[in-house]
Design a protein around this motif. Structure first.
Motif, PDB file in Angstrom:
ATOM      1  N   ALA A 218       0.871  -1.174   0.000  1.00 16.60           N
ATOM      2  CA  ALA A 218       0.000   0.000   0.000  1.00 16.60           C
ATOM      3  C   ALA A 218       0.905   1.221   0.000  1.00 16.60           C
ATOM      4  N   LEU A 219       0.966   1.898  -1.129  1.00 10.93           N
ATOM      5  CA  LEU A 219       1.896   3.015  -1.281  1.00 10.93           C
ATOM      6  C   LEU A 219       1.216   4.373  -1.230  1.00 10.93           C
ATOM      7  N   SER A 220      -0.113   4.392  -1.141  1.00 14.31           N
ATOM      8  CA  SER A 220      -0.844   5.647  -1.095  1.00 14.31           C
ATOM      9  C   SER A 220      -1.846   5.620   0.038  1.00 14.31           C
ATOM     10  N   ARG A 221      -2.019   6.766   0.703  1.00 12.48           N
ATOM     11  CA  ARG A 221      -3.011   6.861   1.769  1.00 12.48           C
ATOM     12  C   ARG A 221      -4.309   7.493   1.277  1.00 12.48           C
ATOM     13  N   ALA A 222      -4.415   7.685  -0.034  1.00 10.97           N
ATOM     14  CA  ALA A 222      -5.658   8.201  -0.613  1.00 10.97           C
ATOM     15  C   ALA A 222      -6.628   7.032  -0.719  1.00 10.97           C
ATOM     16  N   GLY A 223      -7.390   6.824   0.332  1.00  9.55           N
ATOM     17  CA  GLY A 223      -8.214   5.632   0.444  1.00  9.55           C
ATOM     18  C   GLY A 223      -9.197   5.423  -0.679  1.00  9.55           C
ATOM     19  N   GLY A 224      -9.656   6.468  -1.319  1.00  7.31           N
ATOM     20  CA  GLY A 224     -10.643   6.322  -2.381  1.00  7.31           C
ATOM     21  C   GLY A 224     -10.037   6.166  -3.751  1.00  7.31           C
ATOM     22  N   THR A 225      -8.719   6.052  -3.814  1.00  6.49           N
ATOM     23  CA  THR A 225      -8.047   5.980  -5.105  1.00  6.49           C
ATOM     24  C   THR A 225      -8.471   4.724  -5.867  1.00  6.49           C
TER      25      THR A 225
ATOM     26  N   ALA B 213      -5.104  -3.999  -4.988  1.00  6.21           N
ATOM     27  CA  ALA B 213      -4.972  -4.822  -3.783  1.00  6.21           C
ATOM     28  C   ALA B 213      -5.976  -5.974  -3.796  1.00  6.21           C
ATOM     29  N   MET B 214      -7.202  -5.686  -4.214  1.00  5.56           N
ATOM     30  CA  MET B 214      -8.220  -6.737  -4.274  1.00  5.56           C
ATOM     31  C   MET B 214      -7.874  -7.772  -5.341  1.00  5.56           C
ATOM     32  N   ASP B 215      -7.343  -7.311  -6.474  1.00  8.19           N
ATOM     33  CA  ASP B 215      -6.935  -8.246  -7.533  1.00  8.19           C
ATOM     34  C   ASP B 215      -5.803  -9.146  -7.046  1.00  8.19           C
ATOM     35  N   ALA B 216      -4.862  -8.570  -6.309  1.00 14.31           N
ATOM     36  CA  ALA B 216      -3.756  -9.353  -5.772  1.00 14.31           C
ATOM     37  C   ALA B 216      -4.259 -10.389  -4.773  1.00 14.31           C
ATOM     38  N   ARG B 217      -5.207 -10.005  -3.918  1.00 15.03           N
ATOM     39  CA  ARG B 217      -5.758 -10.944  -2.937  1.00 15.03           C
ATOM     40  C   ARG B 217      -6.473 -12.098  -3.637  1.00 15.03           C
ATOM     41  N   ARG B 218      -7.244 -11.791  -4.684  1.00 15.02           N
ATOM     42  CA  ARG B 218      -7.947 -12.850  -5.414  1.00 15.02           C
ATOM     43  C   ARG B 218      -6.949 -13.823  -6.058  1.00 15.02           C
ATOM     44  N   ALA B 219      -5.857 -13.283  -6.579  1.00 15.34           N
ATOM     45  CA  ALA B 219      -4.834 -14.145  -7.184  1.00 15.34           C
ATOM     46  C   ALA B 219      -4.190 -15.038  -6.128  1.00 15.34           C
ATOM     47  N   ALA B 220      -3.899 -14.476  -4.959  1.00 16.42           N
ATOM     48  CA  ALA B 220      -3.300 -15.262  -3.881  1.00 16.42           C
ATOM     49  C   ALA B 220      -4.250 -16.366  -3.424  1.00 16.42           C
ATOM     50  N   ASP B 221      -5.538 -16.036  -3.317  1.00 18.50           N
ATOM     51  CA  ASP B 221      -6.536 -17.040  -2.934  1.00 18.50           C
ATOM     52  C   ASP B 221      -6.580 -18.175  -3.952  1.00 18.50           C
ATOM     53  N   ARG B 222      -6.497 -17.809  -5.226  1.00 15.18           N
ATOM     54  CA  ARG B 222      -6.532 -18.815  -6.283  1.00 15.18           C
ATOM     55  C   ARG B 222      -5.319 -19.750  -6.182  1.00 15.18           C
ATOM     56  N   LEU B 223      -4.175 -19.177  -5.793  1.00 11.98           N
ATOM     57  CA  LEU B 223      -2.946 -19.966  -5.675  1.00 11.98           C
ATOM     58  C   LEU B 223      -2.866 -20.708  -4.345  1.00 11.98           C
ATOM     59  N   GLY B 224      -3.735 -20.344  -3.409  1.00 10.37           N
ATOM     60  CA  GLY B 224      -3.736 -21.007  -2.116  1.00 10.37           C
ATOM     61  C   GLY B 224      -2.580 -20.620  -1.222  1.00 10.37           C
ATOM     62  N   ILE B 225      -2.154 -19.355  -1.317  1.00 11.83           N
ATOM     63  CA  ILE B 225      -1.034 -18.893  -0.496  1.00 11.83           C
ATOM     64  C   ILE B 225      -1.502 -17.804   0.464  1.00 11.83           C
ATOM     65  N   PRO B 226      -0.848 -17.647   1.611  1.00 10.81           N
ATOM     66  CA  PRO B 226      -1.185 -16.548   2.524  1.00 10.81           C
ATOM     67  C   PRO B 226      -0.977 -15.213   1.832  1.00 10.81           C
ATOM     68  N   PHE B 227      -1.706 -14.199   2.284  1.00 11.91           N
ATOM     69  CA  PHE B 227      -1.624 -12.886   1.638  1.00 11.91           C
ATOM     70  C   PHE B 227      -1.732 -11.782   2.680  1.00 11.91           C
ATOM     71  N   TYR B 228      -0.899 -10.766   2.525  1.00 13.07           N
ATOM     72  CA  TYR B 228      -0.899  -9.624   3.434  1.00 13.07           C
ATOM     73  C   TYR B 228      -0.764  -8.332   2.638  1.00 13.07           C
ATOM     74  N   VAL B 229      -1.181  -7.240   3.255  1.00 15.55           N
ATOM     75  CA  VAL B 229      -0.957  -5.905   2.704  1.00 15.55           C
ATOM     76  C   VAL B 229      -0.031  -5.166   3.659  1.00 15.55           C
ATOM     77  N   TRP B 230       1.077  -4.672   3.138  1.00 17.77           N
ATOM     78  CA  TRP B 230       2.035  -3.917   3.944  1.00 17.77           C
ATOM     79  C   TRP B 230       1.911  -2.432   3.612  1.00 17.77           C
ATOM     80  N   ASP B 231       1.794  -1.631   4.637  1.00 21.70           N
ATOM     81  CA  ASP B 231       1.671  -0.182   4.448  1.00 21.70           C
ATOM     82  C   ASP B 231       3.059   0.451   4.379  1.00 21.70           C
ATOM     83  N   PHE B 232       3.459   0.833   3.174  1.00 27.67           N
ATOM     84  CA  PHE B 232       4.730   1.529   2.959  1.00 27.67           C
ATOM     85  C   PHE B 232       4.480   2.944   2.456  1.00 27.67           C
TER      86      PHE B 232
END
Length: 371
Positions: free
Chosen positions: A33-40, A54-73
């Motif tokens: 997560a590189l932006s704090r503009a929540g509505g972006t 972020a949602m697309d990445a989570r769906r891909a991780a779910d499809r692959l069956g791997i843990p998934f996290y969002v890091w705020d940078f």
């Protein structure tokens, strides 16, 4: 091997993560997560690192069956990339934010955190190849698909970073094959558009974005003799080689278009001239790194690339008293301070430096010498 897969929400990083799983690694996905503009939200192919991504990445991780996290940078990204971008433009230089992001975020901050958490490597969807030389040292090479090669923006990586990095897509002959593989794997991002432009300026209006942060100030546009030929509302809005957007009230004597040759932020002045004056005979800088092993000699032949999609130019590089300089066999066509020059030996990346000084191949005519 424990692998942290950096998942941007695009097709490349999703397939890279999938291949890491197929290779038998213990893979965990992470989205930055590189932006704090929540509505972006993403607009077509513009921008990245949004809620949608972020949602697309989570769906891909779910499809692959791997843990998934969002890091705020977001704070680190603001300080090391966005603020750097503003400061460089304000100083009359032309920065490459993708280089800074790779250097300071994806392969510095993220890799450091990954190693602290016990991961062995970070996996990304960049198109580049890692090879081992005769001595066992790692080398970074261009990707098989030259059209998608991203070795230029990875030229900032060091040998230590390469040792903890995986690029599963580097040997793939084309992006079409990656999309086909994503579709076969049931990944919903298979046909998602690639991101373009600067991610934190999704509308593409860099001049307007900078004006909001730096402000506007009327200044002169001058020719190479110092004669005023127009005006502008802020030197930060211009870069070397630019032709459009010049408000010139005095036409060139030969009637030909003029281009930005230099930006002088202290005096808020923009220098323009003919296209041939963009020819650059030498570039140099003291902010350099080696990608893998350092050159054995202080002077060596190489190919130099000065933009992400520019053709490499044969040149001679020389390291002298902490300054790396490059003289191309054929002059470069317009180089701005702040750009990154990446040096190659064939397909292998030697290293990179930030251009601090340029030497024109065309001498300046004094006012007295003008015809």
């Amino acid at each position: 091997m424990r692998v942290l897969a950096a998942m941007s929400g695009g097709v490349d990083s999703a397939v890279a993560a999938a291949r890491a799983v197929d290779a038998g690694h213990d893979v965990t996905g992470v989205h930055l997560a590189l932006s704090r503009a929540g509505g972006t939200l993403r607009a077509g192919s513009r921008g990245c690192c949004t809620i949608e991504d972020a949602m697309d990445a989570r769906r891909a991780a779910d499809r692959l069956g791997i843990p998934f996290y969002v890091w705020d940078f977001s704070e680190r990204f603001r300080d090391d990339v966005i603020e750097d971008f503003v400061a460089e433009y304000s100083a009359g230089r032309t920065p490459n934010p993708c280089m800074r992001c790779n250097e300071r975020i994806k392969f510095a901050a993220v890799l450091e955190k990954a190693l602290d958490l016990g991961f062995d490597a970070v996996c990304t969807g960049h198109y580049a190849i890692l090879r081992t030389d005769e001595s066992g040292a790692l080398e970074l090479h261009r990707a098989s698909d030259n059209a998608k090669d991203q070795s230029y923006v990875l030229g900032v990586l060091t040998a230590d970073q390469l040792a903890h990095t995986l690029f599963p897509l580097g040997d793939t002959p084309s992006k079409a094959l990656v999309r086909a593989e994503a579709e076969a794997r049931g990944l919903t991002v298979a046909h998602k558009p690639d991101s373009h432009d600067i991610c934190f300026i999704p509308d593409g209006d860099t001049r307007g974005w900078l004006a909001d942060r730096v402000g506007t100030a009327t200044g002169d546009i001058v020719d190479r003799t110092g004669a005023v030929v127009g005006s502008h509302e802020g030197a930060h809005a211009f870069t070397v080689g630019q032709r459009r957007g010049l408000s010139l009230g005095v036409p060139a004597p030969d009637g030909k278009p003029r281009f930005v040759l230099e930006v002088r932020p202290v005096s808020n002045t923009v220098v323009v001239g003919p296209k041939e004056a963009l020819a650059t005979a030498e570039i140099s800088g003291d902010r350099f790194t080696w990608t893998g092993r350092a050159p054995a000699a202080s002077e060596f032949p190489c190919d130099v690339q000065i933009r992400a999609h520019a053709d490499p130019v044969a040149a001679t590089a020389r390291l002298d008293d902490g300054v790396l300089s490059v003289r191309p066999d054929i002059p470069f066509d317009g180089v701005a301070p702040g750009q990154t020059a990446v040096l190659y030996d064939g397909t292998r990346v030697i290293g990179q430096f930030t251009v601090a000084e340029t030497v024109s191949a065309v001498p300046v005519l004094s006012v007295a010498a003008r015809p």
